[in-house]
Design a protein around this motif. Structure first.
Motif, PDB file in Angstrom:
ATOM      1  N   HIS A  77       1.674   7.358  -5.318  1.00 56.99           N
ATOM      2  CA  HIS A  77       1.049   6.850  -6.518  1.00 56.99           C
ATOM      3  C   HIS A  77       0.642   8.095  -7.424  1.00 56.99           C
ATOM      4  O   HIS A  77       0.424   9.122  -6.891  1.00 56.99           O
ATOM      5  CB  HIS A  77      -0.354   6.109  -6.224  1.00 56.99           C
ATOM      6  CG  HIS A  77      -0.233   5.057  -5.456  1.00 56.99           C
ATOM      7  ND1 HIS A  77       0.057   3.763  -5.704  1.00 56.99           N
ATOM      8  CD2 HIS A  77      -0.343   4.918  -3.735  1.00 56.99           C
ATOM      9  CE1 HIS A  77       0.194   2.841  -4.548  1.00 56.99           C
ATOM     10  NE2 HIS A  77      -0.145   3.596  -3.544  1.00 56.99           N
ATOM     11  N   ARG A 144      -0.570  -1.869   1.509  1.00 58.35           N
ATOM     12  CA  ARG A 144       0.086  -2.351   0.281  1.00 58.35           C
ATOM     13  C   ARG A 144      -0.514  -3.610  -0.363  1.00 58.35           C
ATOM     14  O   ARG A 144      -0.944  -4.648   0.537  1.00 58.35           O
ATOM     15  CB  ARG A 144       1.547  -2.611   0.666  1.00 58.35           C
ATOM     16  CG  ARG A 144       2.498  -2.701  -0.541  1.00 58.35           C
ATOM     17  CD  ARG A 144       3.975  -2.767   0.104  1.00 58.35           C
ATOM     18  NE  ARG A 144       4.239  -1.289   0.184  1.00 58.35           N
ATOM     19  CZ  ARG A 144       5.527  -0.857   0.692  1.00 58.35           C
ATOM     20  NH1 ARG A 144       6.413  -1.663   1.124  1.00 58.35           N
ATOM     21  NH2 ARG A 144       5.929   0.360   0.541  1.00 58.35           N
ATOM     22  N   SER A 145      -0.313  -3.725  -1.546  1.00 59.41           N
ATOM     23  CA  SER A 145      -0.940  -4.793  -2.395  1.00 59.41           C
ATOM     24  C   SER A 145      -0.115  -6.265  -2.382  1.00 59.41           C
ATOM     25  O   SER A 145      -0.605  -7.155  -2.734  1.00 59.41           O
ATOM     26  CB  SER A 145      -1.348  -4.696  -3.731  1.00 59.41           C
ATOM     27  OG  SER A 145      -0.137  -4.344  -4.439  1.00 59.41           O
ATOM     28  N   TYR A 146       0.982  -6.091  -1.377  1.00 59.83           N
ATOM     29  CA  TYR A 146       1.946  -6.987  -1.330  1.00 59.83           C
ATOM     30  C   TYR A 146       2.717  -7.381  -0.074  1.00 59.83           C
ATOM     31  O   TYR A 146       2.751  -5.984   0.510  1.00 59.83           O
ATOM     32  CB  TYR A 146       2.903  -7.471  -2.533  1.00 59.83           C
ATOM     33  CG  TYR A 146       3.868  -6.440  -2.664  1.00 59.83           C
ATOM     34  CD1 TYR A 146       5.065  -6.403  -1.891  1.00 59.83           C
ATOM     35  CD2 TYR A 146       3.819  -5.362  -3.455  1.00 59.83           C
ATOM     36  CE1 TYR A 146       5.776  -5.252  -1.941  1.00 59.83           C
ATOM     37  CE2 TYR A 146       4.692  -4.317  -3.414  1.00 59.83           C
ATOM     38  CZ  TYR A 146       5.906  -4.288  -2.784  1.00 59.83           C
ATOM     39  OH  TYR A 146       6.410  -3.231  -2.882  1.00 59.83           O
ATOM     40  N   PRO A 167       1.872 -11.330  -3.087  1.00 61.42           N
ATOM     41  CA  PRO A 167       0.595 -10.546  -3.158  1.00 61.42           C
ATOM     42  C   PRO A 167      -0.257 -10.940  -1.823  1.00 61.42           C
ATOM     43  O   PRO A 167      -0.453 -11.961  -1.405  1.00 61.42           O
ATOM     44  CB  PRO A 167      -0.072 -11.021  -4.338  1.00 61.42           C
ATOM     45  CG  PRO A 167       1.187 -11.596  -5.264  1.00 61.42           C
ATOM     46  CD  PRO A 167       2.142 -12.075  -4.242  1.00 61.42           C
ATOM     47  N   ASP A 169      -3.440 -11.101  -1.575  1.00 65.70           N
ATOM     48  CA  ASP A 169      -4.915 -11.542  -1.893  1.00 65.70           C
ATOM     49  C   ASP A 169      -5.417 -13.046  -1.763  1.00 65.70           C
ATOM     50  O   ASP A 169      -4.706 -13.562  -0.481  1.00 65.70           O
ATOM     51  CB  ASP A 169      -4.851 -11.349  -3.711  1.00 65.70           C
ATOM     52  CG  ASP A 169      -3.822 -12.324  -4.114  1.00 65.70           C
ATOM     53  OD1 ASP A 169      -3.411 -13.224  -3.487  1.00 65.70           O
ATOM     54  OD2 ASP A 169      -3.150 -11.955  -5.388  1.00 65.70           O
ATOM     55  N   ARG A 198       2.678  -6.124  -7.296  1.00 64.40           N
ATOM     56  CA  ARG A 198       1.162  -5.620  -7.208  1.00 64.40           C
ATOM     57  C   ARG A 198       0.330  -6.082  -8.256  1.00 64.40           C
ATOM     58  O   ARG A 198      -0.815  -5.858  -8.124  1.00 64.40           O
ATOM     59  CB  ARG A 198       1.641  -4.055  -7.611  1.00 64.40           C
ATOM     60  CG  ARG A 198       2.314  -3.378  -6.616  1.00 64.40           C
ATOM     61  CD  ARG A 198       2.461  -1.713  -7.027  1.00 64.40           C
ATOM     62  NE  ARG A 198       3.694  -1.088  -6.213  1.00 64.40           N
ATOM     63  CZ  ARG A 198       3.223  -0.411  -4.914  1.00 64.40           C
ATOM     64  NH1 ARG A 198       1.995  -0.371  -4.472  1.00 64.40           N
ATOM     65  NH2 ARG A 198       4.096   0.180  -4.290  1.00 64.40           N
ATOM     66  N   GLN A 199       0.697  -6.840  -9.362  1.00 64.32           N
ATOM     67  CA  GLN A 199       0.058  -7.364 -10.547  1.00 64.32           C
ATOM     68  C   GLN A 199      -0.186  -8.925 -10.151  1.00 64.32           C
ATOM     69  O   GLN A 199      -0.836  -9.762 -10.935  1.00 64.32           O
ATOM     70  CB  GLN A 199       0.766  -7.291 -11.671  1.00 64.32           C
ATOM     71  CG  GLN A 199       0.775  -5.803 -12.043  1.00 64.32           C
ATOM     72  CD  GLN A 199      -0.511  -5.019 -12.278  1.00 64.32           C
ATOM     73  OE1 GLN A 199      -1.480  -5.634 -12.769  1.00 64.32           O
ATOM     74  NE2 GLN A 199      -0.695  -3.974 -11.763  1.00 64.32           N
ATOM     75  N   GLY A 200       0.040  -9.296  -8.944  1.00 65.08           N
ATOM     76  CA  GLY A 200      -0.216 -10.700  -8.629  1.00 65.08           C
ATOM     77  C   GLY A 200       0.813 -11.855  -8.563  1.00 65.08           C
ATOM     78  O   GLY A 200       0.554 -13.077  -8.776  1.00 65.08           O
TER      79      GLY A 200
END
Length: 370
Positions: A77, A144-146, A167, A169, A198-200
Motif C-alpha cells: 500500500h 485483505r478486503s476481498y 468483497p 463485507d 476493494r471498492q465493493g
C-alpha cells in the motif's frame, strides 16, 4: 548441515488469473555438531516505512499473511497514492529473502528484501528507479478486503472454471463487473479487478481470444458467461456490467445485445475508433440505452486518442450518464510517470488524477437495470 527442500506453493490468485509462485522451506536436520537446525516462522505482519528517491520520501505499508501452512500472500500500500496499491504477484520467500512484484503493469514495481528480526531491509525498483528501504513490523497484517472464490459453472453447454473476487463485507449481494481480457488486455484487467473488488464490486476476469469479425459464436459464449454471473449468490443481478479494453472491444461489446436483460453498464479503456464504421458497435450499445464510460490515457501512443474520443463521444452521446474522459500525461496504465517539477523536486509516479475515484464513483451511481 542444513538442507533446503523445494515445497509446492499453490498459485496465488489475482483476478481470474493464476500467478505462479513458490516458497523454499528449511528442513530441520542434524548439523555437524549434532545440534538441531531451527525453522524460522514466516515473516508475517504489518510493516511500515518510507522509500526515498532524489530526496523525496514516499510512505509504504506492507501486509504479509500466511493464508495456509507455508503459503504467503502480500499487499503493498501507498497511503499517499492509494491508487498505486497492489496485491503481490510471483511472491517468493527463502529465509531470509523475500521477493515479489506488481502484476500486470507495463511499468512494474518489484521488491527484494532481507528479513532482519522485525525489520525488512531491501530495494524497491520501478523502471529505472531504485530506492533502498528499511520497513519495521508494527503488529499483525490487516486482512485483505476481498477473497477469491472458485467459480464452476455451465455456459453455452460447456463446463467452465474462473475465479471470482468477492468483497469481504457484510453486504449479501454486490454489483459485479465481468472484465473481458485477451492477451493484450489481461494485465490491465487484473489490476482493475483488484481495484474494484476493494471498492465493493464482485469482479471476474474472463479470458477471451481475438474475435474474428462476424464471429457470433465467440460473442455468444461471452454473453453466456455474463448471464451465468448474474445467477451467483453474491451478485446483485440488476447491476452487472462489462469492462473492455483495446482493439478487441469493438467485437466483444456486441455481447451486450445478446443478454436479457441488457448489461447495466459498459466500461471502455483505450479503445481505438479509427472511423465511423468502427464506431457502429458502440452506437448499438447506445440504442440499447446502456450507460458507457470511456477512458483514454492521453500519452498512450498506440492509438489516435483525439480522433477516437471524438468518434466515440458521437456514438454513445451523453444519455443515461454516458461519458468519455481523457487523462492528460497518463501512460497506457493510467499512471503519470515520475518526474522533476519546476522547483526541481522529484515527484513519484502516481495514478492519473481522478482516474480511480472517477471510475468507482461512476460505477456506484449505476442503478438497477431499467
Amino acid at each position: 548441515m542444513r538442507k533446503f527442500l523445494l515445497l509446492p506453493f499453490p498459485a496465488l490468485r489475482f483476478g481470474a488469473w493464476l500467478l505462479p509462485g513458490m516458497v523454499l522451506g528449511v528442513v530441520s536436520s542434524c548439523s555437524s555438531g549434532g545440534e538441531r537446525a531451527t525453522t524460522l516462522p514466516l515473516p508475517t505482519g504489518h510493516y511500515e516505512g518510507p522509500i526515498s528517491y532524489q530526496g523525496t520520501d514516499l510512505r509504504v505499508a506492507l501486509d504479509l499473511r500466511e493464508v495456509a501452512p507455508g503459503q504467503l500472500e502480500a499487499d503493498l500500500h501507498f497511503p499517499e497514492l492509494e491508487g498505486m496499491s497492489f496485491a503481490a504477484a510471483n511472491l517468493r520467500y527463502k529465509e531470509p529473502q523475500l521477493m515479489f512484484e506488481q502484476p500486470g503493469q507495463a511499468s512494474r514495481a518489484a521488491v527484494t528484501a532481507i528479513r532482519e528480526g522485525d525489520f525488512l531491509r531491501g530495494v524497491f525498483t520501478l523502471d529505472s528507479i531504485k530506492a533502498e528501504f528499511v520497513w519495521v513490523r508494527r503488529g499483525q497484517a490487516a486482512p485483505r478486503s476481498y477473497q477469491p472464490q472458485a467459480w464452476a459453472f455451465q455456459a453455452a453447454g460447456k463446463a467452465q472454471r474462473l475465479t471470482l473476487l468477492v468483497p469481504a463485507d457484510t453486504v449479501s449481494r454486490h454489483p459485479a463487473v465481468a472484465l473481458l481480457a485477451d492477451e493484450t488486455s489481461a494485465a490491465a484487467a487484473q489490476a482493475r479487478a483488484d481495484l474494484l473488488a476493494r471498492q465493493g464490486f464482485v469482479t471476474v476476469v474472463v479470458p477471451t481470444a481475438k474475435v474474428p469479425e462476424g464471429d457470433s459464436t465467440s460473442i455468444r459464449s461471452v454473453a453466456a458467461v455474463f448471464q451465468a454471473l448474474r445467477h451467483q449468490a453474491s451478485v446483485d443481478s440488476t447491476r452487472v456490467g462489462l469492462w473492455l479494453r483495446g482493439p478487441g472491444a469493438r467485437e466483444l461489446v456486441l455481447a451486450t445485445g445478446l443478454t436479457q436483460p441488457a448489461a447495466s453498464f459498459v466500461v471502455l479503456e483505450n479503445v481505438a475508433v479509427a472511423s465511423g464504421e468502427e464506431a457502429k458497435p458502440f452506437q448499438q450499445v447506445s440504442r440499447l440505452r446502456i450507460p458507457v464510460l470511456a477512458l483514454y490515457a492521453a500519452a498512450d501512443t498506440s492509438l489516435d486518442v483525439r480522433g477516437s474520443t471524438r468518434r466515440l463521444r458521437a456514438a454513445v452521446g451523453s444519455r443515461r450518464g454516458s461519458t468519455v474522459r481523457t487523462f492528460p500525461q497518463a501512460n497506457a496504465d493510467f499512471v503519470v510517470p515520475g518526474r522533476v517539477n519546476s522547483e526541481g523536486k522529484w515527484l513519484w509516479p502516481q495514478p492519473a488524477p481522478g482516474f480511480a475515484e472517477g471510475l468507482t464513483s461512476w460505477l456506484q451511481q449505476r442503478g438497477p437495470v431499467q
